[in-house]
Motif scaffolding. Structure first.
Motif, PDB file in Angstrom:
ATOM      1  N   ILE A 420       0.780  -1.300  -0.026  1.00  0.00           N
ATOM      2  CA  ILE A 420      -0.080   0.048  -0.126  1.00  0.00           C
ATOM      3  C   ILE A 420       0.735   1.266  -0.109  1.00  0.00           C
ATOM      4  N   TYR A 421       2.049   1.307   0.752  1.00  0.00           N
ATOM      5  CA  TYR A 421       3.018   2.123   0.657  1.00  0.00           C
ATOM      6  C   TYR A 421       3.496   2.633  -0.679  1.00  0.00           C
ATOM      7  N   LEU A 422       4.000   1.684  -1.095  1.00  0.00           N
ATOM      8  CA  LEU A 422       4.583   1.715  -2.546  1.00  0.00           C
ATOM      9  C   LEU A 422       3.577   1.990  -3.429  1.00  0.00           C
ATOM     10  N   ILE A 423       2.504   1.785  -3.455  1.00  0.00           N
ATOM     11  CA  ILE A 423       1.332   2.250  -4.297  1.00  0.00           C
ATOM     12  C   ILE A 423       1.296   3.701  -4.366  1.00  0.00           C
ATOM     13  N   PHE A 424       1.326   4.266  -3.088  1.00  0.00           N
ATOM     14  CA  PHE A 424       1.189   5.694  -2.528  1.00  0.00           C
ATOM     15  C   PHE A 424       2.499   6.151  -3.212  1.00  0.00           C
ATOM     16  N   LEU A 425       3.584   5.774  -2.893  1.00  0.00           N
ATOM     17  CA  LEU A 425       4.983   6.285  -3.251  1.00  0.00           C
ATOM     18  C   LEU A 425       5.159   6.465  -4.706  1.00  0.00           C
ATOM     19  N   THR A 426       4.510   5.469  -5.450  1.00  0.00           N
ATOM     20  CA  THR A 426       4.887   5.502  -7.007  1.00  0.00           C
ATOM     21  C   THR A 426       3.478   6.001  -7.831  1.00  0.00           C
ATOM     22  N   LYS A 427       2.593   6.390  -7.061  1.00  0.00           N
ATOM     23  CA  LYS A 427       1.159   7.014  -7.419  1.00  0.00           C
ATOM     24  C   LYS A 427       0.718   5.984  -8.533  1.00  0.00           C
ATOM     25  N   MET A 428       0.397   4.749  -7.841  1.00  0.00           N
ATOM     26  CA  MET A 428      -0.369   3.657  -8.566  1.00  0.00           C
ATOM     27  C   MET A 428       0.922   2.983  -9.630  1.00  0.00           C
ATOM     28  N   PHE A 429       2.171   3.030  -9.352  1.00  0.00           N
ATOM     29  CA  PHE A 429       3.036   2.397 -10.080  1.00  0.00           C
ATOM     30  C   PHE A 429       3.177   3.223 -11.481  1.00  0.00           C
ATOM     31  N   LYS A 430       2.796   4.354 -11.368  1.00  0.00           N
ATOM     32  CA  LYS A 430       3.189   5.174 -12.550  1.00  0.00           C
ATOM     33  C   LYS A 430       4.612   5.800 -12.785  1.00  0.00           C
ATOM     34  N   GLN A 431       5.277   5.561 -11.678  1.00  0.00           N
ATOM     35  CA  GLN A 431       6.613   5.987 -11.617  1.00  0.00           C
ATOM     36  C   GLN A 431       7.429   5.204 -10.643  1.00  0.00           C
ATOM     37  N   GLN A 432       8.824   5.246 -10.949  1.00  0.00           N
ATOM     38  CA  GLN A 432       9.898   4.397 -10.295  1.00  0.00           C
ATOM     39  C   GLN A 432       9.816   4.845  -8.848  1.00  0.00           C
ATOM     40  N   PRO A 433      10.118   3.853  -7.945  1.00  0.00           N
ATOM     41  CA  PRO A 433      10.587   4.406  -6.551  1.00  0.00           C
ATOM     42  C   PRO A 433      11.852   5.039  -6.768  1.00  0.00           C
ATOM     43  N   PRO A 434      12.311   6.099  -5.806  1.00  0.00           N
ATOM     44  CA  PRO A 434      13.401   6.676  -6.188  1.00  0.00           C
ATOM     45  C   PRO A 434      14.822   5.725  -5.679  1.00  0.00           C
ATOM     46  N   GLN A 435      15.823   5.826  -6.492  1.00  0.00           N
ATOM     47  CA  GLN A 435      16.844   4.885  -6.335  1.00  0.00           C
ATOM     48  C   GLN A 435      18.237   5.562  -6.137  1.00  0.00           C
ATOM     49  N   PHE A 436      19.334   5.158  -5.471  1.00  0.00           N
ATOM     50  CA  PHE A 436      20.437   5.689  -5.319  1.00  0.00           C
ATOM     51  C   PHE A 436      21.448   5.058  -6.102  1.00  0.00           C
ATOM     52  N   ILE A 437      22.041   5.848  -6.895  1.00  0.00           N
ATOM     53  CA  ILE A 437      22.914   5.465  -8.099  1.00  0.00           C
ATOM     54  C   ILE A 437      24.275   5.169  -7.698  1.00  0.00           C
ATOM     55  N   LEU A 438      24.757   3.858  -7.366  1.00  0.00           N
ATOM     56  CA  LEU A 438      26.199   3.690  -6.905  1.00  0.00           C
ATOM     57  C   LEU A 438      27.048   3.788  -7.997  1.00  0.00           C
ATOM     58  N   ASP A 439      28.224   4.660  -7.666  1.00  0.00           N
ATOM     59  CA  ASP A 439      29.274   4.774  -8.665  1.00  0.00           C
ATOM     60  C   ASP A 439      30.282   3.319  -8.814  1.00  0.00           C
ATOM     61  N   GLU A 440      29.975   2.591  -9.796  1.00  0.00           N
ATOM     62  CA  GLU A 440      30.438   1.099  -9.719  1.00  0.00           C
ATOM     63  C   GLU A 440      32.033   1.269  -9.917  1.00  0.00           C
ATOM     64  N   ASN A 441      32.379   2.230 -10.341  1.00  0.00           N
ATOM     65  CA  ASN A 441      33.897   2.667 -10.510  1.00  0.00           C
ATOM     66  C   ASN A 441      34.775   3.142  -9.377  1.00  0.00           C
ATOM     67  N   VAL A 442      34.043   3.346  -8.342  1.00  0.00           N
ATOM     68  CA  VAL A 442      34.631   3.669  -7.088  1.00  0.00           C
ATOM     69  C   VAL A 442      35.237   2.562  -6.348  1.00  0.00           C
ATOM     70  N   SER A 443      36.681   2.636  -6.021  1.00  0.00           N
ATOM     71  CA  SER A 443      37.512   1.436  -5.592  1.00  0.00           C
ATOM     72  C   SER A 443      36.805   1.191  -4.181  1.00  0.00           C
ATOM     73  N   GLY A 444      36.563  -0.260  -3.864  1.00  0.00           N
ATOM     74  CA  GLY A 444      36.227  -0.731  -2.707  1.00  0.00           C
ATOM     75  C   GLY A 444      37.318  -0.601  -1.639  1.00  0.00           C
TER      76      GLY A 444
END
Length: 444
Positions: A420-444
């Protein structure tokens, strides 16, 4: 109040192992022994062997995924990246059952021991004191938390070794060490499964090490090593100690409180002084486990907050001096206070639902990412990325089938709330949930 400070890399292999050992609590074997012995009809070591198989294949799946996505979030991150953000959110939401309820388990276990030792003290007080200790320790830097935990992990290992010594001494050198704790005419597969559902709890916690990825140097090597080392070490310890306990006391119904048989066994084999020391270390171990559990919970909330799937200003905030997601720590402590109204059985049920959900999707993530998406299908890849996770899924499926109905009901209700919270967050799945973009090139 923006989250402009990321988690700081401070941890090496021994730090991660110390946190992992404190989270999984070596003395947990004593907490569940009485219940498991009754469920397996005296075959706890055999149930442990089955549990190790169920868990170890899943450990391998986590190892594969953390090498690809070395960041906080664990199963939430893997499902999000491999499938889609919507599935990732639901997996993360389900995993919160695991992470949010784990500190409660440790607080309730402390109450169990302390109430039996000090019956005149109100039992709820032990829950409150425990959770306040968990929260206070996690407000500081993660390295302070590691130092606090490491000392008590050493004491737990020492008390376990002493316990084994007294058991062997009690058995005597002339005793015929039989295989009855592993196999007898009374052994049934249904009993082993029932025991495995209980004992799986003593292994669950290795996955939380993945939430430390962004605070660990070279996480693609360090985290996998730590997970495998601690799982194999604890498997050997748990199987050995319960073998001697089951051999000496095959029927726990002879004890005054079968569910807390370990403390009575400690007094019988080592006297009142050892029993007092045993209870003190066991209680301390659960406090340390609660500290580590709350640390992992705060990191999962941080990962979801940073993605803004839950309010970023609160959950994605990291204190600039301590490097700790302080609001998450406080929230976890506040939520854990609901243990005042829960039984240990109910908390374990809720916890298992979240853990098994996370395990299921991590194994599926390995199959879909490596076998289908990356098309790695040579003989070695088929073994590692297809057959191994399928075996893990088969074991977990058996645990799912044997899970308590209350756990399934509570878990489904929790996930419906998340949906139910996801439906509210994405406006009935019309948009993607926010995501953090990890820079895969950053050294571990």
């Amino acid at each position: 109040m923006e989250a402009n400070n990321g988690l700081k890399k401070q941890l090496k292999l021994w730090h991660v192992l110390a946190l992992g050992m404190s989270l999984m609590v070596p003395t947990t074997v004593f907490d569940v022994y009485g219940i498991a012995s009754g469920a397996t009809h005296g075959h706890v070591p055999m149930a442990y062997l089955f549990s190790v198989c169920a868990i170890l294949f899943t450990v391998f799946s986590y190892v594969h995924m953390v090498k690809v996505f070395p960041r906080s979030g664990s199963a939430y991150t893997y499902a999000q990246k491999v499938f889609n953000p919507h599935i990732g959110f639901i997996v993360g939401w389900a995993a919160l059952c695991d992470y949010m309820f784990l500190p409660m388990l440790y607080a309730l276990t402390v109450k169990l021991y302390m109430s039996s030792f000090f019956p005149g003290v109100p039992s709820w007080l032990w829950v409150v004191v425990s959770i306040l200790l968990f929260t206070s320790a996690n407000i500081f830097s993660v390295k302070v938390t590691v130092s606090f935990n490491s000392i008590f992990v050493i004491f737990q290992i020492l008390i376990t070794v002493l316990f084994a010594y007294f058991l062997i001494r009690e058995l005597g050198t002339g005793t015929n060490f039989s295989l009855k704790p592993f196999y007898s005419a009374h052994l049934s597969f249904s009993a082993i499964l029932a025991g495995s559902v209980i004992l799986a709890y003593t292994f669950i916690g290795f996955d939380a090490l993945c939430t430390l990825s962004e605070e660990t140097f070279d996480p693609k090597k360090t985290i996998p090593r730590a997970m495998i080392i601690q799982t194999l070490f604890l498997a050997a310890v748990y199987t050995s100690i319960t073998y001697f306990m089951q051999l000496l006391y095959p029927d726990v119904s002879i004890f005054q409180d079968p569910d807390a048989a370990s403390s009575e066994i400690a007094q019988k084999i080592g006297g009142i002084l050892f029993a007092t020391f045993f209870v003190a270390i066991t209680v301390t171990g659960n406090i340390v486990g609660g500290v580590a559990a709350q640390l992992s919970t705060s990191r999962l909330l941080y990962a979801m907050g940073r993605d803004n799937t839950i309010p970023k200003k609160i959950f994605g905030y990291v204190h600039p001096k301590t490097g700790a997601p302080i609001f998450n720590v406080l929230l976890s402590g506040l939520f854990s206070m609901s243990a005042l109204f829960l039984s240990l059985e109910t908390a374990v049920s809720f916890f298992n639902f979240g853990a098994f959900t996370a395990f299921t999707f991590v194994n599926l993530s390995v199959i879909f990412y490596f076998f289908f998406k990356k098309k790695q299908r040579n003989p070695k890849a088929i073994l590692l990325y297809l057959l191994s996770p399928i075996l893990a899924l088969c074991f977990i499926g058996l645990l799912w089938v044997n899970m308590d109905l209350k756990a399934l009901t509570l878990g489904i209700i929790w996930n419906v709330i998340g949906l139910i919270y996801l439906i509210f967050l994405t406006k009935m799945f019309k948009q993607q949930p926010p995501q953090f973009i990890l820079d895969e090139n950053v050294s571990g």
